[in-house]
Design a protein around this motif. Structure first.
Motif, PDB file in Angstrom:
ATOM      1  N   PRO A  35       0.788  -0.909  -0.212  1.00 41.12           N
ATOM      2  CA  PRO A  35       0.294   0.118  -0.025  1.00 41.12           C
ATOM      3  C   PRO A  35       0.795   1.428   0.047  1.00 41.12           C
ATOM      4  O   PRO A  35       1.685   1.816   0.946  1.00 41.12           O
ATOM      5  CB  PRO A  35      -0.982  -0.083   1.010  1.00 41.12           C
ATOM      6  CG  PRO A  35      -0.768  -1.910   1.839  1.00 41.12           C
ATOM      7  CD  PRO A  35       0.315  -2.388   1.495  1.00 41.12           C
ATOM      8  N   LEU A  36       0.567   1.670  -0.741  1.00 41.84           N
ATOM      9  CA  LEU A  36       1.130   3.702  -1.180  1.00 41.84           C
ATOM     10  C   LEU A  36       0.861   4.546  -0.472  1.00 41.84           C
ATOM     11  O   LEU A  36       0.907   5.232   0.169  1.00 41.84           O
ATOM     12  CB  LEU A  36       1.827   3.482  -2.884  1.00 41.84           C
ATOM     13  CG  LEU A  36       1.878   2.624  -3.238  1.00 41.84           C
ATOM     14  CD1 LEU A  36       2.393   2.916  -4.642  1.00 41.84           C
ATOM     15  CD2 LEU A  36       3.394   2.300  -2.393  1.00 41.84           C
ATOM     16  N   ILE A  37      -0.886   4.427  -0.635  1.00 41.32           N
ATOM     17  CA  ILE A  37      -1.478   5.479   0.123  1.00 41.32           C
ATOM     18  C   ILE A  37      -2.637   4.639   0.890  1.00 41.32           C
ATOM     19  O   ILE A  37      -3.884   3.601  -0.235  1.00 41.32           O
ATOM     20  CB  ILE A  37      -2.388   5.905  -1.159  1.00 41.32           C
ATOM     21  CG1 ILE A  37      -1.273   7.504  -0.957  1.00 41.32           C
ATOM     22  CG2 ILE A  37      -3.413   7.445  -0.682  1.00 41.32           C
ATOM     23  CD1 ILE A  37      -0.597   8.449  -0.182  1.00 41.32           C
ATOM     24  N   SER A  38      -3.160   4.637   2.400  1.00 40.47           N
ATOM     25  CA  SER A  38      -4.286   3.811   2.710  1.00 40.47           C
ATOM     26  C   SER A  38      -5.386   5.421   3.257  1.00 40.47           C
ATOM     27  O   SER A  38      -4.725   5.632   4.293  1.00 40.47           O
ATOM     28  CB  SER A  38      -3.621   3.227   3.501  1.00 40.47           C
ATOM     29  OG  SER A  38      -3.103   1.966   3.062  1.00 40.47           O
ATOM     30  N   PRO A  39      -6.916   5.506   3.107  1.00 37.12           N
ATOM     31  CA  PRO A  39      -6.858   6.738   3.454  1.00 37.12           C
ATOM     32  C   PRO A  39      -7.972   6.251   5.099  1.00 37.12           C
ATOM     33  O   PRO A  39      -7.497   5.372   5.369  1.00 37.12           O
ATOM     34  CB  PRO A  39      -8.561   6.877   2.568  1.00 37.12           C
ATOM     35  CG  PRO A  39      -8.138   5.732   1.089  1.00 37.12           C
ATOM     36  CD  PRO A  39      -6.925   4.527   1.562  1.00 37.12           C
ATOM     37  N   VAL A  40      -7.405   8.138   5.707  1.00 36.98           N
ATOM     38  CA  VAL A  40      -7.944   7.537   7.438  1.00 36.98           C
ATOM     39  C   VAL A  40      -9.193   8.365   6.998  1.00 36.98           C
ATOM     40  O   VAL A  40      -9.610   9.109   6.633  1.00 36.98           O
ATOM     41  CB  VAL A  40      -7.392   8.122   7.972  1.00 36.98           C
ATOM     42  CG1 VAL A  40      -7.981   7.705   9.106  1.00 36.98           C
ATOM     43  CG2 VAL A  40      -5.367   7.734   8.055  1.00 36.98           C
ATOM     44  N   GLY A 329      -9.350  15.097   3.308  1.00 36.84           N
ATOM     45  CA  GLY A 329      -8.647  14.257   3.455  1.00 36.84           C
ATOM     46  C   GLY A 329      -7.495  14.068   4.053  1.00 36.84           C
ATOM     47  O   GLY A 329      -6.378  14.527   3.658  1.00 36.84           O
ATOM     48  N   VAL A 330      -7.111  12.711   4.863  1.00 38.14           N
ATOM     49  CA  VAL A 330      -6.262  12.203   5.662  1.00 38.14           C
ATOM     50  C   VAL A 330      -5.859  10.918   4.932  1.00 38.14           C
ATOM     51  O   VAL A 330      -6.920  10.618   4.792  1.00 38.14           O
ATOM     52  CB  VAL A 330      -6.984  11.986   6.857  1.00 38.14           C
ATOM     53  CG1 VAL A 330      -5.615  11.811   7.382  1.00 38.14           C
ATOM     54  CG2 VAL A 330      -6.924  13.846   7.738  1.00 38.14           C
ATOM     55  N   VAL A 331      -4.422  10.186   4.384  1.00 40.31           N
ATOM     56  CA  VAL A 331      -4.242   9.326   4.166  1.00 40.31           C
ATOM     57  C   VAL A 331      -3.134   8.493   5.131  1.00 40.31           C
ATOM     58  O   VAL A 331      -2.104   9.619   5.329  1.00 40.31           O
ATOM     59  CB  VAL A 331      -3.883   9.484   2.780  1.00 40.31           C
ATOM     60  CG1 VAL A 331      -5.133   8.976   1.935  1.00 40.31           C
ATOM     61  CG2 VAL A 331      -2.640   9.854   2.443  1.00 40.31           C
ATOM     62  N   LEU A 332      -2.564   7.778   5.286  1.00 36.65           N
ATOM     63  CA  LEU A 332      -1.273   6.789   5.509  1.00 36.65           C
ATOM     64  C   LEU A 332      -0.773   6.555   4.113  1.00 36.65           C
ATOM     65  O   LEU A 332      -1.034   6.180   3.335  1.00 36.65           O
ATOM     66  CB  LEU A 332      -1.469   5.800   6.307  1.00 36.65           C
ATOM     67  CG  LEU A 332      -2.086   6.115   7.624  1.00 36.65           C
ATOM     68  CD1 LEU A 332      -2.055   4.812   8.459  1.00 36.65           C
ATOM     69  CD2 LEU A 332      -1.666   6.713   9.010  1.00 36.65           C
ATOM     70  N   THR A 333       0.522   6.372   4.695  1.00 38.27           N
ATOM     71  CA  THR A 333       1.340   6.212   3.338  1.00 38.27           C
ATOM     72  C   THR A 333       2.546   5.650   3.485  1.00 38.27           C
ATOM     73  O   THR A 333       3.810   5.271   4.216  1.00 38.27           O
ATOM     74  CB  THR A 333       2.988   7.237   2.508  1.00 38.27           C
ATOM     75  OG1 THR A 333       3.439   8.184   3.794  1.00 38.27           O
ATOM     76  CG2 THR A 333       1.957   8.361   3.076  1.00 38.27           C
TER      77      THR A 333
END
Length: 338
Positions: A35-40, A329-333
């Motif tokens: 995963p490169l981008i995982s939405p929060v 938006g907020v995402v984890l990397t």
């Protein structure tokens, strides 16, 4: 890699921790994704505390979708569907609805490796989406691509409503992440005018401000008060020539409302109103929206995204909660490419 790092929730109300988990080996019909981008999502905190009331399986790796790589760049759709019975559905790492699906796929994408159903992957045209504008590409960031999964939900609603170019539509409520996305998609699909309903000007107007410039006159804010006559008059004033919900109109019900609602029988019958419930979207609609975004009909240009590392997951959850009204938006990397 034999193990990988992941964010783990051991039980409702427990603090999130980083753990090293065994890396699964994909079998037939499975895809191992970095995963490169995982939405929060905005209510992630309420999901973890139990306030939301969603049934979950523990221990749980959160994360409901991802943009990542099994090789090519792909979007992973979080809506699980039974392979032998498409009517059996669940939401990966978000809502346990069917044991046969959740026992296999209950962990999400807040991890360096993520196991997903092969059929839930949609290949993205990386050169077209991420390439520079000077070369004729869209010039998006990876973070902005994470908004596609958010756009998918209202896209399912508009497809269910059979939205046609030039129609006037209404979004209730239009502030917040999914409401703003519903406006983006409606305009991209050719809606002539979008009535954006909200409870307060201070949240509604900033949420639609970025849409007024590229779509002058097509987004009309209406603040509703709860007074039925006053609200109906305000909506009619925003739709010249209309009497509100016109004959043969369609009302689509989506979202996590837990209470029952009452509906006026005679106006619905006499006006031939169609009322539909729509849970998420069909699998083929995912590829449709990806193609629409790649073509530029629905733009990700205005998407503002804050990125957090896997180690900063707690800050990401808090940021998603605080930014809910802004639509940012907020995402984890989880995996950062070099």
């Amino acid at each position: 890699m034999s193990t990988h790092r992941a964010v783990v929730l051991s039980k409702l109300g427990a603090p999130l921790t980083i753990e090293h988990l065994p890396t699964p080996s994909p079998t037939s019909g499975q895809l191992l994704v970095a995963p490169l981008i995982s939405p929060v999502i905005a209510y992630q905190h309420a999901l973890h505390s139990g306030e939301r009331g969603n049934p979950l399986t523990f221990p749980l790796v959160p994360g409901t979708s991802t943009i990542g790589r099994p090789g090519d760049l792909v979007l992973i759709d979080p809506t699980l569907r039974g392979r032998d019975n498409p009517g059996v559905t669940s939401l990966q790492a978000l809502y346990r609805m069917h044991p046969a699906l959740d026992n296999t796929w209950h962990n999400g994408s807040w991890a360096e490796r993520f196991l997903a159903p092969l059929e839930n992957s949609s290949r993205l045209n990386e050169a077209s989406l991420l390439g520079p504008k000077s070369a004729g590409a869209r010039g998006y960031t990876l973070g902005q691509l994470g908004a596609i999964t958010q756009l998918l939900v209202p896209y399912g609603g508009w497809r269910a409503a059979n939205l046609r170019p030039g129609q006037t539509v209404a979004v209730a409520y239009a502030s917040g992440a999914f409401g703003g996305s519903a406006i983006d998609v409606a305009l991209g699909l050719g809606a002539g005018r979008v009535i954006a309903l909200g409870r307060r000007n201070e949240t509604l107007l900033p949420a639609i401000a970025a849409l007024k410039s590229p779509y002058p006159g097509r987004v009309v804010p209406v603040v509703v008060t709860g007074d039925i006559k006053q609200d109906a008059d305000a909506i009619q004033a925003a739709t010249p020539g209309s009497t509100g919900l016109d004959p043969d109109a369609t009302l689509v019900l989506m979202g996590g409302v837990r209470d029952n609602i009452s509906l006026p029988y005679q106006p619905i019958m006499f006006k031939n109103i169609t009322i539909k419930g729509r849970f998420m979207y069909c699998k083929e609609w995912v590829d449709e929206l990806v193609a629409i975004v790649e073509a530029g009909s629905v733009s990700l240009e205005r998407q503002q995204v804050r990125c957090f590392s896997l180690d900063d997951h707690a800050e990401a959850v808090e940021a998603a909660k605080n930014d809910a009204a802004s639509g940012r938006g907020v995402v984890l990397t989880p995996v950062v490419e070099k």
